[in-house]
Design a protein around this motif. Structure first.
Motif, short mmCIF file in Angstrom:
data_model
loop_
_atom_site.label_atom_id
_atom_site.label_comp_id
_atom_site.label_asym_id
_atom_site.label_seq_id
_atom_site.Cartn_x
_atom_site.Cartn_y
_atom_site.Cartn_z
N GLY A 62 10.72 19.61 -12.80
CA GLY A 62 11.00 19.11 -11.46
C GLY A 62 11.82 17.83 -11.53
N GLY A 63 11.92 17.16 -10.43
CA GLY A 63 12.71 15.93 -10.35
C GLY A 63 12.70 15.39 -8.95
N ASP A 64 13.72 14.61 -8.62
CA ASP A 64 13.84 13.99 -7.29
C ASP A 64 12.59 13.22 -6.91
N ILE A 65 12.07 12.44 -7.83
CA ILE A 65 10.94 11.56 -7.53
C ILE A 65 11.52 10.23 -7.04
N MET A 66 11.07 9.80 -5.89
CA MET A 66 11.62 8.63 -5.21
C MET A 66 10.53 7.65 -4.77
N ILE A 67 10.96 6.43 -4.54
CA ILE A 67 10.22 5.48 -3.71
C ILE A 67 10.97 5.52 -2.39
N HIS A 68 10.29 5.86 -1.31
CA HIS A 68 10.99 6.01 -0.03
C HIS A 68 10.13 5.59 1.14
N GLY A 69 10.78 5.50 2.29
CA GLY A 69 10.09 5.18 3.54
C GLY A 69 9.46 6.43 4.13
N GLY A 70 9.10 6.32 5.38
CA GLY A 70 8.55 7.47 6.09
C GLY A 70 7.06 7.46 6.30
N SER A 71 6.34 6.55 5.65
CA SER A 71 4.89 6.51 5.85
C SER A 71 4.56 5.77 7.14
N ALA A 72 3.56 6.25 7.80
CA ALA A 72 3.03 5.58 8.98
C ALA A 72 1.53 5.45 8.75
N ARG A 73 0.98 4.31 8.99
CA ARG A 73 -0.43 4.07 8.68
C ARG A 73 -1.37 4.98 9.47
N TRP A 74 -0.90 5.57 10.56
CA TRP A 74 -1.73 6.52 11.31
C TRP A 74 -1.64 7.91 10.71
N TRP A 75 -0.68 8.15 9.83
CA TRP A 75 -0.50 9.44 9.18
C TRP A 75 -1.52 9.58 8.07
N ARG A 76 -1.67 10.77 7.54
CA ARG A 76 -2.65 10.98 6.47
C ARG A 76 -2.15 10.38 5.16
N GLU A 77 -3.08 10.10 4.26
CA GLU A 77 -2.75 9.57 2.94
C GLU A 77 -2.28 10.70 2.04
N ASP A 78 -1.39 10.37 1.12
CA ASP A 78 -0.92 11.29 0.08
C ASP A 78 -0.33 12.57 0.65
N TRP A 79 0.86 12.44 1.19
CA TRP A 79 1.52 13.55 1.88
C TRP A 79 2.84 13.96 1.23
N ARG A 81 0.88 -1.17 0.00
CA ARG A 81 0.00 0.00 0.00
C ARG A 81 0.91 1.21 0.00
N ILE A 82 0.60 2.22 -0.82
CA ILE A 82 1.48 3.37 -0.99
C ILE A 82 0.75 4.68 -0.70
N ASP A 83 1.52 5.70 -0.39
CA ASP A 83 1.06 7.07 -0.33
C ASP A 83 1.72 7.80 -1.49
N LEU A 84 1.04 8.81 -2.01
CA LEU A 84 1.51 9.56 -3.17
C LEU A 84 1.67 11.03 -2.83
N GLY A 85 1.78 11.85 -3.87
CA GLY A 85 1.88 13.29 -3.68
C GLY A 85 0.58 13.89 -3.20
N ASP A 86 0.67 15.10 -2.67
CA ASP A 86 -0.51 15.81 -2.15
C ASP A 86 -1.59 16.01 -3.21
N ALA A 87 -1.23 16.01 -4.49
CA ALA A 87 -2.18 16.13 -5.60
C ALA A 87 -2.08 14.84 -6.42
N PRO A 88 -2.71 13.77 -5.97
CA PRO A 88 -2.45 12.45 -6.54
C PRO A 88 -3.01 12.20 -7.94
N SER A 89 -4.00 12.96 -8.39
CA SER A 89 -4.61 12.71 -9.69
C SER A 89 -3.85 13.43 -10.79
N GLY A 90 -3.64 12.71 -11.89
CA GLY A 90 -2.99 13.30 -13.05
C GLY A 90 -1.49 13.16 -13.04
N HIS A 91 -0.91 13.35 -14.22
CA HIS A 91 0.53 13.24 -14.43
C HIS A 91 1.25 14.50 -13.95
N LYS A 92 2.44 14.33 -13.45
CA LYS A 92 3.27 15.47 -13.04
C LYS A 92 3.63 16.29 -14.27
#
Length: 165
Positions: free
Chosen positions: A119-136, A59-70
């Motif tokens: 832009g750039g610096d798009i990563m797959i990274h850690g830092g998500s916590a399931r109690w945190w909000r989605e798409d941050w 399960r993943i979290d995405l950017g604050d504006a998850p819909s549409g291409h960057k």
């Protein structure tokens, strides 16, 4: 380049050494190493594949504006399309990170046509916590720290990644 998870190479040596010690070693080439990553933004799911077989699903979290291409730097969208894992960063601000090769030539051309920086610096990274909000994130793909350690072991540089809407 605004991004989520890349700390400059000029980070203090002590920090780099500490981070490098916590990064798990990659798995030896075998059936457990992924040869492809597929991200489904609408399902908030990332799968690691080997020869078409699912090795793991997250399960993943995405950017604050998850819909549409960057389209440009700062739009907080996660890109869509075909990319590769281009770098591994044990010094990530978000535990560990794998760099996605965004922007590609088409992304740069689209941004140039709009008079924007892609832009750039798009990563797959850690830092998500399931109690945190989605798409941050600022456009990255985030998983938990424990999950990025598993992914880190299974995904070598050069692995293709497809990010679907």
């Amino acid at each position: 380049m605004a991004g989520c998870a890349f700390e400059p190479a000029s980070a203090p040596v002590a920090t780099q050494a500490t981070a490098a010690r916590r990064a798990p070693p990659p798995l030896a080439p075998s059936e457990q190493r992924a040869d492809r990553i597929v991200v489904d933004k609408s399902e908030r799911r990332m799968q690691l594949l080997r020869e078409g077989r699912v090795l793991a699903s997250y399960r993943i979290d995405l950017g604050d504006a998850p819909s549409g291409h960057k389209h440009r730097q700062g739009d907080e969208r996660t890109p869509e399309g075909e990319y590769r894992i281009s770098e591994r960063n044990p010094n990530s601000l978000f535990h560990l990170s794998l760099r996605v090769s965004y922007p590609n030539a088409a992304d740069r051309e689209q941004a140039r046509a709009q008079g924007a920086d892609p832009g750039g610096d798009i990563m797959i990274h850690g830092g998500s916590a399931r109690w945190w909000r989605e798409d941050w994130t600022d456009g990255c793909v985030a998983v938990t720290d424990a999950e990025i350690e598993q992914i880190w072991q299974r995904v070598p540089v050069g692995t293709p990644i497809r990010i679907d809407p």
